[in-house]
Write a protein that holds these residues in place. Structure first.
Motif, PDB file in Angstrom:
ATOM      1  N   SER A 527     -48.354  24.873  29.889  1.00 31.40           N
ATOM      2  CA  SER A 527     -49.168  24.363  30.683  1.00 31.40           C
ATOM      3  C   SER A 527     -50.579  24.421  30.788  1.00 31.40           C
ATOM      4  O   SER A 527     -51.618  23.925  31.087  1.00 31.40           O
ATOM      5  CB  SER A 527     -48.905  24.820  32.082  1.00 31.40           C
ATOM      6  OG  SER A 527     -49.082  26.126  32.436  1.00 31.40           O
ATOM      7  N   GLY A 528     -51.030  25.297  29.862  1.00 32.31           N
ATOM      8  CA  GLY A 528     -52.332  25.779  29.495  1.00 32.31           C
ATOM      9  C   GLY A 528     -52.944  25.310  27.990  1.00 32.31           C
ATOM     10  O   GLY A 528     -52.582  24.360  27.408  1.00 32.31           O
ATOM     11  N   LYS A 529     -53.735  26.281  27.599  1.00 28.62           N
ATOM     12  CA  LYS A 529     -54.511  26.231  26.268  1.00 28.62           C
ATOM     13  C   LYS A 529     -53.567  26.064  24.882  1.00 28.62           C
ATOM     14  O   LYS A 529     -54.247  25.409  24.120  1.00 28.62           O
ATOM     15  CB  LYS A 529     -55.497  27.564  25.942  1.00 28.62           C
ATOM     16  CG  LYS A 529     -54.737  28.673  25.912  1.00 28.62           C
ATOM     17  CD  LYS A 529     -55.756  29.968  25.867  1.00 28.62           C
ATOM     18  CE  LYS A 529     -54.713  31.268  25.818  1.00 28.62           C
ATOM     19  NZ  LYS A 529     -55.789  32.310  25.788  1.00 28.62           N
ATOM     20  N   LEU A 530     -52.248  26.400  25.196  1.00 28.38           N
ATOM     21  CA  LEU A 530     -51.309  26.069  24.106  1.00 28.38           C
ATOM     22  C   LEU A 530     -50.936  24.774  23.871  1.00 28.38           C
ATOM     23  O   LEU A 530     -50.237  24.743  23.121  1.00 28.38           O
ATOM     24  CB  LEU A 530     -50.248  27.204  24.004  1.00 28.38           C
ATOM     25  CG  LEU A 530     -51.048  28.619  23.761  1.00 28.38           C
ATOM     26  CD1 LEU A 530     -49.717  29.540  24.227  1.00 28.38           C
ATOM     27  CD2 LEU A 530     -51.115  28.870  22.253  1.00 28.38           C
ATOM     28  N   ARG A 531     -50.987  24.000  24.709  1.00 25.55           N
ATOM     29  CA  ARG A 531     -50.718  22.382  24.782  1.00 25.55           C
ATOM     30  C   ARG A 531     -51.051  21.774  23.695  1.00 25.55           C
ATOM     31  O   ARG A 531     -49.827  21.172  22.882  1.00 25.55           O
ATOM     32  CB  ARG A 531     -50.964  21.831  26.069  1.00 25.55           C
ATOM     33  CG  ARG A 531     -50.435  20.654  26.279  1.00 25.55           C
ATOM     34  CD  ARG A 531     -50.792  19.790  27.396  1.00 25.55           C
ATOM     35  NE  ARG A 531     -50.168  18.395  27.735  1.00 25.55           N
ATOM     36  CZ  ARG A 531     -49.294  18.009  27.916  1.00 25.55           C
ATOM     37  NH1 ARG A 531     -48.241  19.161  28.339  1.00 25.55           N
ATOM     38  NH2 ARG A 531     -48.529  16.985  28.099  1.00 25.55           N
ATOM     39  N   GLY A 532     -51.993  21.844  23.074  1.00 24.88           N
ATOM     40  CA  GLY A 532     -52.726  21.317  21.959  1.00 24.88           C
ATOM     41  C   GLY A 532     -51.919  21.543  20.646  1.00 24.88           C
ATOM     42  O   GLY A 532     -51.431  20.673  19.883  1.00 24.88           O
ATOM     43  N   LYS A 533     -51.443  22.870  20.758  1.00 25.49           N
ATOM     44  CA  LYS A 533     -50.821  23.392  19.593  1.00 25.49           C
ATOM     45  C   LYS A 533     -49.530  23.045  19.602  1.00 25.49           C
ATOM     46  O   LYS A 533     -48.812  22.654  18.392  1.00 25.49           O
ATOM     47  CB  LYS A 533     -51.037  25.018  19.570  1.00 25.49           C
ATOM     48  CG  LYS A 533     -52.182  25.788  19.531  1.00 25.49           C
ATOM     49  CD  LYS A 533     -52.863  25.591  18.166  1.00 25.49           C
ATOM     50  CE  LYS A 533     -54.100  26.534  18.170  1.00 25.49           C
ATOM     51  NZ  LYS A 533     -54.809  26.450  16.865  1.00 25.49           N
ATOM     52  N   GLU A 559     -49.244  29.241  34.265  1.00 24.33           N
ATOM     53  CA  GLU A 559     -48.435  29.394  32.887  1.00 24.33           C
ATOM     54  C   GLU A 559     -47.464  30.589  32.907  1.00 24.33           C
ATOM     55  O   GLU A 559     -46.358  30.317  32.230  1.00 24.33           O
ATOM     56  CB  GLU A 559     -49.657  29.704  31.606  1.00 24.33           C
ATOM     57  CG  GLU A 559     -48.901  30.121  30.592  1.00 24.33           C
ATOM     58  CD  GLU A 559     -48.055  29.044  29.729  1.00 24.33           C
ATOM     59  OE1 GLU A 559     -47.281  29.378  28.802  1.00 24.33           O
ATOM     60  OE2 GLU A 559     -48.524  28.033  29.904  1.00 24.33           O
TER      61      GLU A 559
END
Length: 598
Positions: A527-533, A559
């Motif tokens: 749900s957070g900053k790792l979504r793009g990865k 998250e």
């Protein structure tokens, strides 16, 4: 792993034993058997019936040839020593039919004892470790004062290992002798009748009080409804009497399987685990946490979460939360490996044993090691009065309700939430700032899980498409990695499919070789900053022909709680795959619910 049951009173024992064994069948279902004592004018006779397979096979045999008697013992087996077979099933009987024994556990020195007994003329009919017990007891009975309890005590002094046993003899038709060491055993007190069992679940609706047998204790149950613990005043035992924690028989509620029922029960299970502990604008409260325990938690230098299987994945799901929220180093440890690597521990460490049943042998051993090295020991379990709860300073009970299916579902989500609240409590004790959103998200989990269950129709279409797939790959990032591993375990357990759960970041380090055209890939979105990865990894999967099924957490959810909110969907995926493939999802092959042996 096995389940034992015993009855002595005025009713016919056989039907009561069968009823109890059915409730214990989740503990093992390779074979089963019962033994009773039949009274005849010329003497008493030990009667025994055993069958390979599930308890329905034993029930059918007894319908044809009923066993008489008002005292008896029964057993349902998960094979350890010796293949599943009729001759290896319990009860095991001495050659002259003086002694019958049922046993849960492992006799570690059985090989040496067997050689000694064979040299003395005793003949063995099975490959089991248990069969040494009736021969040892018979030997002690023949050379002693004729007292069954004393003979059992002398026999057990020669035994090394874990056990919960029950013993009957036609020469002592008015008593059952039972004993426990590192295996669960509970005595149930009824109206002029007594029961014993591996689990209170077998006694539901039958007894008004229970007492848990502690390690090293021997107890004799008598026909007149009295019982005596060897060397312990009755007044001391009466202080240990408790009301049964399970008062009603568990059933499927009209559904096809326990596993399905338990998946659907998760919104209520979540309410139960949160109730009275987490409230708006109030500290987290755990009933058993004394000021001394909370002071040690405040000052602890490290949290070690020890578990096996699903409990281990619950631990890994919250490991980062203890560090980011609680401000304390945290390690998630496979309990069996933890025990044998000689870990450095001190009174500044806190070790949390996690076990749905409270009986997992490796987790209990890890707690014993930590206790010996003066660490603060806590437990997270679903069973009040379990072995784990008696071996720790304080326990956090899940209150999720009985979990009968071998594959754990609601225990996983409630374990994660119980541990999350522990992380928050440590932060409170340390005076650290806390996220209001995390607390609010925890409080709304019952509603979030209820909504998650509404995804079932879409999930069923996935399973229909991939029923014949050779393998399934489940990927996540951040806290979702633990759920990916748990999802793979569920699919292996109940669908018998090759399933791999891992971090999406690990795909390029080997597992991407398994991705080819048509391979289903279940993606657990962060749900957070790792979504793009994660989205980049999915493009790599699609480029190689993998077919992506996407599970998204609700918008705005913390998250840290992604493993909880996505768990019902992956559990339903595993469940429907198993059903479509014709698997008995409640009792998958080679497995048992409570792993009580190393």
């Amino acid at each position: 792993m096995c389940g034992i049951i015993g009855y002595i009173g005025e009713q016919k024992a056989a039907s009561l034993l069968i009823e109890g064994l059915k409730r214990l069948e989740y503990r093992g279902y390779d074979s089963s058997g019962i033994a009773t004592i039949r009274h005849e004018p010329l003497g008493n006779h030990l009667m025994c019936t055993k069958r390979l397979g599930k308890i329905v096979e034993l029930e059918g045999a007894l319908a044809t040839r009923p066993l008489q008697g008002t005292v008896g013992i029964g057993h349902t087996r998960w094979a350890t020593h010796g293949e599943p077979s009729k001759r290896n099933s319990h009860p095991h009987v001495s050659l002259n039919a003086y002694i019958a024994v049922v046993h849960n556990g492992i006799i570690e020195n059985h090989d040496a004892l067997r050689k000694e007994l064979v040299a003395q003329g005793f003949r063995f009919l099975s490959d089991t470790d248990t069969e040494v017990l009736p021969h040892l007891i018979e030997r002690e009975l023949s050379c002693g004062d004729g007292d069954l309890e004393s003979a059992v005590g002398r026999a057990l002094m020669q035994v090394q290992g874990a056990y919960a046993i029950a013993v009957i003899s036609p020469d002592h038709p008015d008593e059952i002798v039972a004993a426990s060491n590192s295996s669960p055993l509970v005595i149930g007190v009824g109206e002029k009748e007594l029961y014993l069992a591996s689990d209170e679940l077998a006694l539901a609706g039958k007894v008004s009080a229970v007492v848990h047998v502690r390690d090293g204790e021997i107890v004799t149950l008598r026909r007149n409804g009295t019982y005596a613990f060897r060397g312990i005043p009755l007044s001391n035992i009466k202080e240990r009497l408790e009301k049964p924690s399970v008062t009603e028989e568990t059933n499927k509620g009209g559904l096809a399987h326990y596993m399905y029922k338990e998946i659907l029960e998760q919104p209520q299970a979540m309410r139960n685990v949160l109730a009275g502990r987490l409230r708006t604008n109030a500290p987290v409260t755990f009933g058993g946490f004394t000021p001394d325990i909370e002071a040690r938690l405040r000052d602890t230098r490290r949290i070690i979460l020890a578990g096996c299987g699903t409990s281990l994945f619950a631990a890994t799901a919250v490991q980062a939360m203890f560090e980011s929220v609680g401000g304390v180093m945290c390690e998630a440890e496979q309990a069996a490996e933890f025990c044998y690597r000689n870990p450095i521990l001190s009174s500044l460490d806190t070790v949390v044993g996690i076990s749905q049943s409270g009986e997992t042998a490796d987790t209990l051993k890890a707690i014993g090691l930590a206790r010996d090295r003066h660490a603060l020991c806590l437990g997270v379990t679903n069973r009040v009065g379990s072995v784990l709860s008696r071996h720790v300073r304080a326990g956090i009970y899940l209150h999720a309700g009985p979990e009968i299916a071998v594959a754990s579902t609601k225990a996983f989500t409630t374990q994660v939430v119980a541990l999350a609240m522990l992380a928050i409590r440590i932060a409170e004790l340390r005076g650290l700032p806390l996220s209001v959103e995390l607390r609010e998200d925890l409080l709304r989990l019952p509603f979030v899980l209820a909504k998650a269950l509404k995804q079932e129709p879409e999930i069923k279409t996935w399973t229909q498409k991939y029923t014949q797939a050779q393998r399934v790959v489940i990927i996540g990032r951040g806290s979702g990695v633990s759920l990916a591993m748990e999802a793979a375990l569920k699919i292996r357990e109940v669908a018998y499919m090759d399933a791999h759960g891992l971090s999406a970041a690990e795909l390029k380090h080997g597992t991407l070789a398994l991705i080819e055209k048509g391979v289903p890939v279940l993606a657990l979105m962060p749900s957070g900053k790792l979504r793009g990865k994660m989205l980049s990894c999915l493009e790599e999967v699609k480029a190689r022909g993998g077919e992506v099924m996407l599970l998204e957490p609700p918008a705005g959810i913390s998250e840290e709680l992604v493993p909880v909110v996505l768990a019902p969907a992956v559990q339903l995926f595993a469940y429907h795959l198993g059903v479509a493939r014709g698997v008995d999802v409640d009792q998958p092959r080679n497995l048992a619910k409570a792993v009580t042996v190393e």
